[in-house]
Motif scaffolding. Structure first.
Motif, PDB file in Angstrom:
ATOM      1  N   ALA A  96      46.017  46.046  37.109  1.00  0.00           N
ATOM      2  CA  ALA A  96      45.796  45.734  38.513  1.00  0.00           C
ATOM      3  C   ALA A  96      47.073  45.291  39.208  1.00  0.00           C
ATOM      4  CB  ALA A  96      44.726  44.650  38.646  1.00  0.00           C
ATOM      5  N   ASP A  97      48.070  44.885  38.430  1.00  0.00           N
ATOM      6  CA  ASP A  97      49.341  44.454  39.011  1.00  0.00           C
ATOM      7  C   ASP A  97      50.471  44.743  38.043  1.00  0.00           C
ATOM      8  OD1 ASP A  97      48.988  42.485  37.077  1.00  0.00           O
ATOM      9  OD2 ASP A  97      49.346  40.795  38.430  1.00  0.00           O
ATOM     10  N   GLY A  98      51.685  44.379  38.429  1.00  0.00           N
ATOM     11  CA  GLY A  98      52.824  44.639  37.573  1.00  0.00           C
ATOM     12  C   GLY A  98      53.400  43.416  36.910  1.00  0.00           C
ATOM     13  N   SER A  99      52.861  42.238  37.274  1.00  0.00           N
ATOM     14  CA  SER A  99      53.419  40.979  36.778  1.00  0.00           C
ATOM     15  C   SER A  99      52.516  40.254  35.801  1.00  0.00           C
ATOM     16  CB  SER A  99      53.709  40.049  37.960  1.00  0.00           C
ATOM     17  OG  SER A  99      52.508  39.756  38.668  1.00  0.00           O
ATOM     18  N   GLY A 100      51.200  40.524  35.846  1.00  0.00           N
ATOM     19  CA  GLY A 100      50.269  39.843  34.957  1.00  0.00           C
ATOM     20  C   GLY A 100      49.620  38.623  35.564  1.00  0.00           C
ATOM     21  N   LEU A 101      49.877  38.346  36.831  1.00  0.00           N
ATOM     22  CA  LEU A 101      49.208  37.222  37.494  1.00  0.00           C
ATOM     23  C   LEU A 101      47.735  37.520  37.737  1.00  0.00           C
ATOM     24  CD1 LEU A 101      49.571  34.424  38.782  1.00  0.00           C
ATOM     25  CD2 LEU A 101      50.240  35.562  40.910  1.00  0.00           C
ATOM     26  N   SER A 102      47.402  38.798  37.840  1.00  0.00           N
ATOM     27  CA  SER A 102      46.021  39.193  38.094  1.00  0.00           C
ATOM     28  C   SER A 102      45.148  39.048  36.849  1.00  0.00           C
ATOM     29  CB  SER A 102      45.955  40.648  38.568  1.00  0.00           C
ATOM     30  OG  SER A 102      44.609  41.072  38.706  1.00  0.00           O
ATOM     31  N   ARG A 103      43.970  38.502  37.043  1.00  0.00           N
ATOM     32  CA  ARG A 103      42.987  38.403  35.953  1.00  0.00           C
ATOM     33  C   ARG A 103      42.340  39.751  35.672  1.00  0.00           C
ATOM     34  NH1 ARG A 103      42.518  33.969  32.506  1.00  0.00           N
ATOM     35  NH2 ARG A 103      43.244  32.133  33.612  1.00  0.00           N
ATOM     36  N   ARG A 104      42.541  40.713  36.541  1.00  0.00           N
ATOM     37  CA  ARG A 104      41.925  42.027  36.357  1.00  0.00           C
ATOM     38  C   ARG A 104      42.765  42.939  35.456  1.00  0.00           C
ATOM     39  NH1 ARG A 104      39.639  43.381  42.476  1.00  0.00           N
ATOM     40  NH2 ARG A 104      38.332  41.501  42.655  1.00  0.00           N
TER      41      ARG A 104
END
Length: 492
Positions: free
Chosen positions: A376-384
């Motif tokens: 869901a993202d490129g940094s890993g902050l997203s829980r998805r």
């Protein structure tokens, strides 16, 4: 069904025929710790030169990887953009200045995705960030003045239209977006899209706290209700509503209490950059008759390349040096930026969706199944965002067997020495051969990378821990023990 000829399938096959009992026993002993009993561990260890699987535990289960996601983003950007790729920031006008130094119309600060308009050291240097965060922008302002500009009969426009204005990836929370680690993604980025907020309680009871922002750009309005009382508990609150330009400072503190600092995200980076650039130009004697504003491109709108007379340009350091910052200090914004740029260059659209399509194509070309990851993202902050431990070892194996083997390894934190591993592995000797990316959000800890100095005997590993309730420090200690056991295995 897995393809038997695939890269990932070959790893799974080798796992069945190449057990490593010694390491298995060590890991079982480590995981007997009570803190580990209430957690889910996914572990995969491979010999990247041959593909031999040394150890596997829940290796095919998608898990939340936190900032280990940055490994995927940085590898993709190297593979698709090349290690020497550079970003450009340009200053454009419709016409050159006339004989009086006047520009008729707007002056446009055009963002090209460069994340390095800040005081951050490039190449990466261990330690605190020092220096003037506006220095790169000030150098552009100097060039504008050197080009003869004295009057701008128009606006200063911060142009981030290179990528559609969609600043927050899926799964980022509203709370995340207040702070620097959740700063919005923009093709025009200044000072990591953040301000340093410093709060100094009053010297006497009832005295107003002193508030400052660095860099000093007129952007946020501060509403300060912080109370100074003798014996008051130190409880300082900072809040900003979404899209608001008002910072709410409250709570209590004792007189002469030490300063408290926090990095606050900028909600509209292009507008902030335009305001900062206008202030820098005025400080150099340039008259600006218009205002500072942003130019965004909404999702779905076609991209029109900004054109005009180029008064100044800044070229970023090479991509590889930028990626060292991403992985060493786990910089979320930079990871999102390089991912968007991959989408722009390879699929003509700087969106998260375009970048993830490119990522999917890349990962499946390595033999991974689409069910091994959901990004869901490129940094890993997203829980998805989810990925299997095998996803990471597959990518690490790819880099080990690429021309960028050692260059990529140098991007990773060194155990006990720098980056996010600077304060890890205390009490262990000779662990600098562990080079790995960390990951941490609530109830998630991760560590993936390489062990071993000898490239011929090096091992690639991924340790993902989810759903734990023990203190994070205890889980990290367990992860470190496993990494040391893997290092010892590699020396056999």
């Amino acid at each position: 069904m897995l393809r038997t000829t695939s890269f990932a399938a070959s790893l799974l096959f080798l796992a069945a025929v190449s057990p490593a009992q010694n390491l298995d026993e060590k890991v079982n002993q480590i995981l007997s710790d009570p803190a580990a009993q209430r957690a889910v561990f996914g572990i995969h260890v491979v010999e990247p030169a041959t593909g031999r699987v040394v150890y596997a535990r829940n290796a095919g289960i998608p898990m939340t990887p936190a900032s280990n996601t940055k490994l995927l983003s940085t590898v993709l950007s190297i593979a698709r953009l090349g290690p020497d790729y550079r970003f450009e920031t340009r200053i454009l006008t419709a016409k050159p200045p006339d004989s009086d130094g006047k520009i008729t119309g707007d002056l446009r600060l055009v963002g090209g995705g460069d994340p390095t308009l800040s005081a951050r050291d490039i190449p990466y240097k261990k330690g605190a960030i020092e220096g003037d965060p506006l220095k790169p922008l000030a150098e552009l302002a100097n060039k504008v003045v050197e080009a003869g500009v004295r009057i701008i009969d128009g606006d200063i426009i911060g142009d981030d239209t290179r990528w559609p204005w969609s600043p927050y990836p899926d799964g980022w929370t509203v709370d995340d977006t207040v702070w620097e680690y959740g700063a919005p993604v923009s093709a025009l980025t200044l000072n990591d899209n953040a301000l340093l907020l410093t709060i100094r309680p009053g010297r006497k009871p009832g005295e107003t706290a002193e508030i400052s922002l660095t860099p000093q750009v007129e952007y946020y309005t501060i509403h300060n209700t912080l109370k100074t009382h003798i014996g008051a508990p130190r409880s300082i609150t900072v809040d900003r509503q979404p899209s608001s330009h008002v910072l709410l400072i409250g709570g209590t503190a004792s007189p002469n209490g030490g300063a408290a600092s926090q990095l606050i995200a900028i909600d509209d980076p292009a507008a902030f950059a335009a305001q900062a650039f206008a202030e820098l130009l005025r400080a150099r004697g340039v008259t600006i008759r218009g205002s500072a504003r942003a130019a965004h491109r909404l999702p779905g709108q076609p991209y029109q390349v900004p054109t005009g007379v180029e008064l100044a340009k800044r070229v970023s350091p090479p991509l590889l040096e930028i990626l060292k910052v991403v992985n060493k200090v786990s910089q979320n914004l930079y990871a999102e930026i390089v991912l968007r740029e991959v989408g722009f260059i390879k699929r003509s659209e700087g969106t998260a969706d375009a970048a993830h399509e490119e990522m999917t194509e890349f990962l499946t070309s390595l033999g991974l199944d689409r069910k091994d990851f959901a990004l869901a993202d490129g940094s890993g902050l997203s829980r998805r965002t989810l990925a299997t431990p095998t996803t990471f070892t597959t990518v690490l194996r790819y880099m080990h067997n690429s021309p960028w083997r050692e260059a990529f390894r140098e991007l990773l934190p060194i155990a006990g020495e720098d980056g996010t591993l600077n304060n890890r592995f205390r009490g262990y000797n000779d662990v600098t051969a562990i080079r790995a990316k960390t990951g941490s959000i609530s109830h998630v800890a991760a560590l993936s990378g390489y062990v071993g100095e000898d490239s011929g005997r090096r091992l690639a590993f991924s340790i993902l821990v989810n759903d734990y309730t023990a203190p994070t420090s205890e889980i990290r200690a367990i992860v470190d023990k496993i990494a040391v056991a893997i290092l010892e295995e590699g020396k056999r």
